[in-house]
Write an enzyme that holds these catalytic residues in place. Structure first.
Site, PDB file in Angstrom:
ATOM      1  N   ASP A  78      -3.176  -3.007  -2.555  1.00  0.00           N
ATOM      2  CA  ASP A  78      -4.228  -1.987  -2.612  1.00  0.00           C
ATOM      3  C   ASP A  78      -4.049  -1.153  -3.882  1.00  0.00           C
ATOM      4  OD1 ASP A  78      -5.215   0.959  -0.708  1.00  0.00           O
ATOM      5  OD2 ASP A  78      -6.444  -0.486  -1.804  1.00  0.00           O
ATOM      6  N   ASN A  79      -5.114  -0.494  -4.326  1.00  0.00           N
ATOM      7  CA  ASN A  79      -5.056   0.516  -5.393  1.00  0.00           C
ATOM      8  C   ASN A  79      -4.671  -0.010  -6.767  1.00  0.00           C
ATOM      9  OD1 ASN A  79      -3.509   2.126  -2.737  1.00  0.00           O
ATOM     10  ND2 ASN A  79      -5.525   2.750  -3.453  1.00  0.00           N
ATOM     11  N   LYS A  88       3.079   3.535  -5.623  1.00  0.00           N
ATOM     12  CA  LYS A  88       2.551   2.557  -6.598  1.00  0.00           C
ATOM     13  C   LYS A  88       3.634   2.089  -7.585  1.00  0.00           C
ATOM     14  CE  LYS A  88      -0.725   3.469  -4.056  1.00  0.00           C
ATOM     15  NZ  LYS A  88      -0.728   2.676  -2.788  1.00  0.00           N
ATOM     16  N   GLU A 119     -11.273   4.289  -1.560  1.00  0.00           N
ATOM     17  CA  GLU A 119     -11.752   4.615  -0.201  1.00  0.00           C
ATOM     18  C   GLU A 119     -12.633   5.869  -0.180  1.00  0.00           C
ATOM     19  OE1 GLU A 119      -8.597   3.815  -0.942  1.00  0.00           O
ATOM     20  OE2 GLU A 119      -7.183   5.336  -0.366  1.00  0.00           O
ATOM     21  N   ASP A 173       0.840  -1.203   0.000  1.00  0.00           N
ATOM     22  CA  ASP A 173       0.000   0.000   0.000  1.00  0.00           C
ATOM     23  C   ASP A 173       0.875   1.254   0.000  1.00  0.00           C
ATOM     24  OD1 ASP A 173      -2.558   1.426   2.185  1.00  0.00           O
ATOM     25  OD2 ASP A 173      -2.354   1.432  -0.007  1.00  0.00           O
TER      26      ASP A 173
END
Ligand code: 76B
Ligand code: MG
Length: 214
Positions: free
Chosen positions: A169-170, A144, A199, A141
């Site tokens: 995540d993401n 990136k 989120e 997380d």
């Protein structure tokens, strides 16, 4: 001078959450981010998916890359069995100052070790510095563009074993296309996508769960 968003998030935790009650810390942060100011926590919707992966795996050794304010640190640590350990890496010292207080307020500091610095500097030192053989779960997380190089670095350092779960995540927003292409096409991973939302928003996002096959 004006306070920072992480400082205002911590203030909301101290005002609305009960010391030693991780669930109240999680709820206080989600309320703050939904009704006051958006912040880049994994959030409640993806957080429930994270909870189910952790609960099913019952990991002893967990690595989190990207602590931010400690929201997912608290989400994960509250589900860990006694004796299990979570190491979380945070690059930004201002985030780390806040995260330590959020983790302490939740009362789960004895399961968590927050380390400040860059992932690429600490991953090669996990074994000798923390006495870690391999991780059971890694929650990605952080930056990136670091997901892929850090995954290859963890492979190279022998930190992954047959069955280690990488949860990222993401993968849609902001997105990690090079990482997704790698884990979805590599014979060393069994990957699946959990569709969700960014989120506190209606934008698409999701978590990619990848099991290392050795
Ligand atoms: C190199 C290294 C780095 C770290 C490190 N520590 N903390 C982080 C934070 C990284 N997280 C994000 O940037 C992030 C962004 C969004 C977002 C933002 C803006 C939008 F418009 C839409 C989505 C949403 C998210 O859910 C995110 O997680 N990295 C730690 C160690 N070593
Ligand atoms: Mg995130």
């Amino acid at each position: 001078t004006r306070s920072t968003r992480p400082q205002r998030l911590l203030k909301a935790v101290k005002q609305h959450a009960t010391r030693g009650d991780p669930q109240s810390v999680i709820s206080a942060i989600d309320h703050f981010c939904r009704h006051r100011e958006w912040a880049m926590n994994v959030g409640d919707e993806k957080g429930c998916i994270l909870d189910s992966v952790v609960s099913e795996l019952n990991p002893e050794k967990v690595l989190e890359l990207g602590t931010y304010c400690g929201y997912s640190t608290v989400r994960i640590a509250r589900l860990l069995p006694p004796g299990a350990r979570l190491i979380t890496l945070e690059f930004n010292p201002d985030y780390a100052v806040i995260a330590r207080q959020v983790i302490a307020w939740a009362g789960i500091e004895d399961k968590v070790q927050l380390v400040e610095g860059a992932s690429e500097d600490w991953i090669p030192r996990m074994k000798e510095h923390f006495g870690i053989e391999t991780f059971d779960l890694v929650f990605l997380d952080h930056w990136k563009d670091h997901y892929l190089p850090d995954t290859k670095l963890m492979e190279g350092c022998g930190l992954l074993r047959k069955g280690t779960v990488l949860l990222a995540d993401n993968v849609i927003c902001p997105g990690v296309p090079d990482y997704l292409e790698y884990v979805r096409n590599s014979r060393s991973y069994k990957s699946c996508y959990f569709k969700s939302h960014l989120e506190y928003t209606r934008a698409e996002d999701g978590l990619e769960k990848s099991v290392f096959l050795g």
